[in-house]
Design a protein around this motif. Sequence first.
Motif, short mmCIF file in Angstrom:
data_model
loop_
_atom_site.label_atom_id
_atom_site.label_comp_id
_atom_site.label_asym_id
_atom_site.label_seq_id
_atom_site.Cartn_x
_atom_site.Cartn_y
_atom_site.Cartn_z
N ILE A 122 -28.29 20.80 -17.12
CA ILE A 122 -29.64 21.34 -17.30
C ILE A 122 -29.59 22.84 -17.57
CG2 ILE A 122 -31.85 21.75 -16.14
CD1 ILE A 122 -31.23 19.11 -14.58
N VAL A 123 -28.74 23.55 -16.83
CA VAL A 123 -28.59 24.99 -17.03
C VAL A 123 -28.07 25.27 -18.44
CG1 VAL A 123 -27.23 27.01 -16.35
CG2 VAL A 123 -28.28 25.56 -14.60
N HIS A 124 -27.16 24.43 -18.90
CA HIS A 124 -26.62 24.59 -20.26
C HIS A 124 -27.74 24.51 -21.31
CE1 HIS A 124 -23.76 24.35 -23.57
NE2 HIS A 124 -24.39 23.25 -24.01
N THR A 127 -32.94 28.15 -24.60
CA THR A 127 -34.36 28.39 -24.77
C THR A 127 -34.71 29.87 -24.66
OG1 THR A 127 -34.97 28.23 -22.43
CG2 THR A 127 -34.71 26.16 -23.64
N ALA A 128 -35.98 30.17 -24.97
CA ALA A 128 -36.45 31.55 -24.86
C ALA A 128 -36.63 31.97 -23.41
CB ALA A 128 -37.79 31.69 -25.59
N PHE A 129 -36.50 31.02 -22.49
CA PHE A 129 -36.71 31.31 -21.07
C PHE A 129 -35.40 31.31 -20.30
CE2 PHE A 129 -40.30 29.00 -22.86
CZ PHE A 129 -41.27 30.00 -22.80
N ALA A 130 -34.31 31.60 -20.98
CA ALA A 130 -33.00 31.61 -20.35
C ALA A 130 -32.91 32.67 -19.26
CB ALA A 130 -31.91 31.85 -21.39
N GLY A 131 -33.76 33.68 -19.34
CA GLY A 131 -33.72 34.76 -18.37
C GLY A 131 -34.66 34.58 -17.20
N ALA A 139 -32.66 29.99 -8.93
CA ALA A 139 -31.71 29.84 -7.83
C ALA A 139 -31.24 28.39 -7.81
CB ALA A 139 -32.34 30.21 -6.50
N ILE A 140 -30.04 28.18 -7.32
CA ILE A 140 -29.50 26.83 -7.17
C ILE A 140 -29.11 26.66 -5.70
CG2 ILE A 140 -27.72 25.18 -7.85
CD1 ILE A 140 -27.42 26.67 -10.47
N LEU A 141 -29.80 25.77 -5.02
CA LEU A 141 -29.49 25.49 -3.63
C LEU A 141 -28.43 24.41 -3.56
CD1 LEU A 141 -33.07 25.52 -2.06
CD2 LEU A 141 -31.40 27.38 -2.13
N ALA A 142 -27.40 24.66 -2.78
CA ALA A 142 -26.32 23.68 -2.64
C ALA A 142 -25.70 23.86 -1.25
CB ALA A 142 -25.27 23.86 -3.73
N SER A 143 -24.86 22.93 -0.88
CA SER A 143 -24.24 22.97 0.44
C SER A 143 -23.09 23.96 0.48
CB SER A 143 -23.72 21.58 0.81
OG SER A 143 -22.64 21.22 -0.04
N ARG A 144 -22.59 24.19 1.68
CA ARG A 144 -21.44 25.09 1.85
C ARG A 144 -20.20 24.51 1.20
NH1 ARG A 144 -24.68 25.54 6.31
NH2 ARG A 144 -24.98 27.62 7.23
N ASP A 145 -20.17 23.18 1.01
CA ASP A 145 -19.02 22.57 0.33
C ASP A 145 -18.85 23.13 -1.08
OD1 ASP A 145 -18.32 20.96 2.46
OD2 ASP A 145 -19.60 19.31 1.82
N LEU A 204 -25.30 42.31 -12.14
CA LEU A 204 -23.91 41.87 -12.04
C LEU A 204 -23.51 40.97 -13.21
CD1 LEU A 204 -23.68 41.06 -8.21
CD2 LEU A 204 -22.70 43.01 -9.42
N GLY A 205 -24.46 40.72 -14.11
CA GLY A 205 -24.16 39.93 -15.30
C GLY A 205 -24.83 38.57 -15.35
N LEU A 206 -25.52 38.17 -14.29
CA LEU A 206 -26.21 36.88 -14.28
C LEU A 206 -27.66 37.08 -14.69
CD1 LEU A 206 -24.76 35.29 -11.00
CD2 LEU A 206 -23.97 35.03 -13.35
N ASP A 207 -27.86 37.57 -15.91
CA ASP A 207 -29.20 37.85 -16.42
C ASP A 207 -29.75 36.70 -17.25
OD1 ASP A 207 -27.31 38.24 -18.33
OD2 ASP A 207 -28.14 40.11 -19.11
N THR A 208 -28.95 35.67 -17.44
CA THR A 208 -29.42 34.45 -18.10
C THR A 208 -29.06 33.26 -17.21
OG1 THR A 208 -27.35 34.22 -19.34
CG2 THR A 208 -29.15 35.39 -20.43
N ALA A 209 -29.60 32.09 -17.53
CA ALA A 209 -29.41 30.91 -16.69
C ALA A 209 -27.94 30.75 -16.28
CB ALA A 209 -29.88 29.66 -17.44
N TRP A 210 -27.71 30.61 -14.99
CA TRP A 210 -26.34 30.53 -14.48
C TRP A 210 -26.15 29.26 -13.66
CZ3 TRP A 210 -27.04 30.43 -9.23
CH2 TRP A 210 -28.16 31.10 -8.72
#
Length: 328
Positions: free
Chosen positions: A66-68, A73-77, A81-87, A132-138
């Motif tokens: 989905i991030v890819h 799109t024009a809304f890449a910026g 946030a991506i919530l995930a487990s500590r794993d 830090l460089g994460l200015d588009t979908a990460w």
Amino acid sequence: VGYAAIPGTPVKRYNSVPSSGTIEVCGLCRCSILSQEGKKEQDKKLKQHVPLIYFGTRTHKQVTQIVHELRKTAFAGVSMAILASRDHYCVHSEISKLPNKTELCRDCVKENACDYYKNVKNVNTQERIAMLGLDTAWDIEDLVTTLTRRKVKACPYFCARELAKAADIVFCPYNYLIDSRIRKQMEIELAGNVVVLDEAHNIEDSARDAASLSITTEDIQKAQVNLAKLVDKRILVRHHRPLESMLSSIMEWHTSIADTLKAGEYNKFTRTWLGVEMVRVLDKKCALNEHTVAIFNSHFQEATRYAKEQQQIARGGDPKEFGQLDEE
């Protein structure tokens, strides 16, 4: 963001991309707020009017896909946030290699012993992440790689949780949205927000899993043996003995119905009860009912507190008051 109230009607767009290639910002969504600390109040006001989008997926691999697509799109910026487990997020040199990451992480944070957690305050906003460089979908891997740089060294897990507080869209697994306990822990508020479920036909299985618990006879026997040892040593007898007796009753009942189980796949033996039948069995055979559950739970809480404090002492922590020896 484009929307159409009725299928077939023209899609209205607040943001547009002119031929010059620049994006005209409407000022209606939170991603339009400039990076400035003094506008926190304005951000809060906008947050009251603009719903947050929760995008639930079945697997973390689907988030990557989905991030890819979002990057195209024009809304890449968009703030995200991506919530995930500590794993998926833990980068601690020792804890990340162990199976019980969640418990160890909580203890480490409580003792203020994790340098990665201490540095979260330096990268806990959308603006700082963009710098830090994460200015588009990460993706998850992007955040982990960025925050483990030598000059950053911050915890991706807690950073993601902080980023979610000011995001326009939050990606997470189904169970983060379905399980009320996880929602509370991750501070997810569904009321007044938008929920999108990718491959929603899988939601039924996820809902069933969230409301289910699997316990093996080996788990029960191991807990029973440990509780019996604590009782023999006169440690918190008033809490450990009722729990040991309850587990003993469950094992006795399980043994009594062994001949009624039917052989299934993978060397498993099963039998199905209706809910009302199971409630009746637990009450009659194991003394588990709506009145005693609260009592057993209080015993369990004390037993758990004792176990955690013993673990802390074993790791070299300061001895605190823990389970008193019972003389009765």
